[in-house]
Design an enzyme around this catalytic site. Structure first.
Site, mmCIF file in Angstrom:
data_model
loop_
_atom_site.group_PDB
_atom_site.id
_atom_site.type_symbol
_atom_site.label_atom_id
_atom_site.label_comp_id
_atom_site.label_asym_id
_atom_site.label_seq_id
_atom_site.Cartn_x
_atom_site.Cartn_y
_atom_site.Cartn_z
ATOM 1 N N GLY A 144 6.132 3.706 -4.806
ATOM 2 C CA GLY A 144 4.835 3.296 -4.263
ATOM 3 C C GLY A 144 4.124 4.495 -3.659
ATOM 4 O O GLY A 144 3.413 4.383 -2.651
ATOM 5 N N TYR B 218 2.568 -13.202 2.029
ATOM 6 C CA TYR B 218 3.003 -11.854 2.393
ATOM 7 C C TYR B 218 4.017 -11.917 3.547
ATOM 8 O O TYR B 218 5.085 -11.310 3.493
ATOM 9 C CB TYR B 218 1.768 -11.052 2.798
ATOM 10 C CG TYR B 218 2.027 -9.654 3.275
ATOM 11 C CD1 TYR B 218 2.486 -8.677 2.400
ATOM 12 C CD2 TYR B 218 1.778 -9.300 4.598
ATOM 13 C CE1 TYR B 218 2.704 -7.382 2.844
ATOM 14 C CE2 TYR B 218 1.988 -8.014 5.041
ATOM 15 C CZ TYR B 218 2.444 -7.054 4.170
ATOM 16 O OH TYR B 218 2.653 -5.775 4.610
#
Ligand code: SER
Length: 313
Positions: A9, A140
């Site tokens: 990432g 989330y």
């Protein structure tokens, strides 16, 4: 020799700066940056990796003899509310893939970020303690809470050395955030300089916990460098620096840009923000491994505006 590190990432808000910082500390040869995108510039080796594809992660780890992973690939709160299945899948499967590699002893150490989103509407909002009612109400937050449970489970059952922090909203100028509820606190600086005004997607009094990126990087590298016995909490540590509302940050910006104007048009992100704490008690992180923040809202604002102005020149 230092352990070889892989950042998954590396194209994101935290990833970009973390790679730079790790390269400074450990040398470019000891860091590998990776992302699902193919066009990331990094001072070290770069590999394209899809965290959902365990084969692609394993190949890169073995090729570079990686021993330490920072797993930052995730969908943030607002995007995950738009694509709940995708949010759950990416945030959960990515973590489980890497935890399995740890169980198999392919890698030795993992950093995985949690978030203030693990807390929910029934959590005490002010000075939220480390251990309290959680009950997150966003996809989330649910994925982060489940992830924390998995991290602790792997640590207890298999002794895997996984370390985690509940990041507050992160503010930075090098790489933009994407899809978060706290993103307004970054956008506001860009718009203040570009247009002298900003329409905020959260209401004026929405107080949220926040942190300037240099502090977040120090916390991240700090917990990874701490002796294993000091990292007593293996779910994720509360982590705090500053808390403010859109009105308060706008007033701070006005000290530098007197004509700056803020207006408010709350959208669906308001409900997410309302479910989160306003401030966090991070006594355990400070006590166990010596965490200390440096930036206040004032010093952060001065620094942000200075760097953004420089970048515009
Ligand atoms: N900054 C994140 C978000 O707003 C919270 O971890 O989604």
């Amino acid at each position: 020799m230092a352990n070889k590190i892989l950042v998954i990432g590396a194209g994101g808000q935290i990833g970009k700066e973390l790679v730079e910082e790790l390269c400074k500390i450990y040398g470019n040869d000891n860091v590998v940056a990776s992302d699902i995108k193919h066009d990331i510039s990094a001072p070290c080796a770069y590999e394209m990796v899809n965290v959902m594809d365990v084969h692609s992660i394993t190949t890169v780890i073995k090729k570079h003899n990686v021993k330490e992973v920072y797993l930052l690939a995730a969908l943030l709160s607002a995007t995950a509310e738009k694509y709940p299945e995708q949010g759950w899948k990416l945030n959960m499967e990515g973590l489980l893939n890497v935890l399995e590699l740890m169980r198999e002893k392919v890698i030795d150490k993992l950093f995985w970020p949690s978030s203030i989103a693990v807390f929910g509407p029934n959590t005490p909002k002010v000075n939220t303690p480390q251990f309290t009612v959680m009950e997150p109400s966003t996809v989330y937050g649910i994925s982060k809470q489940a992830g924390e449970r998995w991290c602790e489970y792997y640590f207890r059952r298999y002794g895997t050395d996984v370390r985690s922090l509940r990041y507050p909203g992160l503010i930075s100028y090098k790489s933009p955030p994407g899809g978060g509820t706290t993103d307004y606190a970054v956008d506001i600086y860009y718009e203040a300089l570009a247009k002298g005004k900003y329409e905020c997607f959260l209401g004026p009094d929405t107080v949220l916990p926040m942190m300037y990126m240099p502090d977040a990087l120090r916390a991240t590298i700090g917990i990874m460098q701490a002796d294993a016995d000091k990292v007593k909490i293996r779910s994720a540590y509360n982590l705090a620096a500053i808390s403010f509302s859109p009105t308060e940050i706008a007033n701070e910006i006005k000290k530098h840009i007197p004509n700056f104007e803020i207006s408010y048009k709350p959208d669906s992100r308001q409900a997410i923000a309302d479910s989160w704490p306003q401030s966090i008690d991070d006594a355990e992180a400070r006590e166990h491994w010596g965490w200390k923040h440096q930036y206040s809202m004032e010093t952060m604002t001065t620094d942000m505006l200075l760097h953004l102005k420089e970048a515009k020149k």
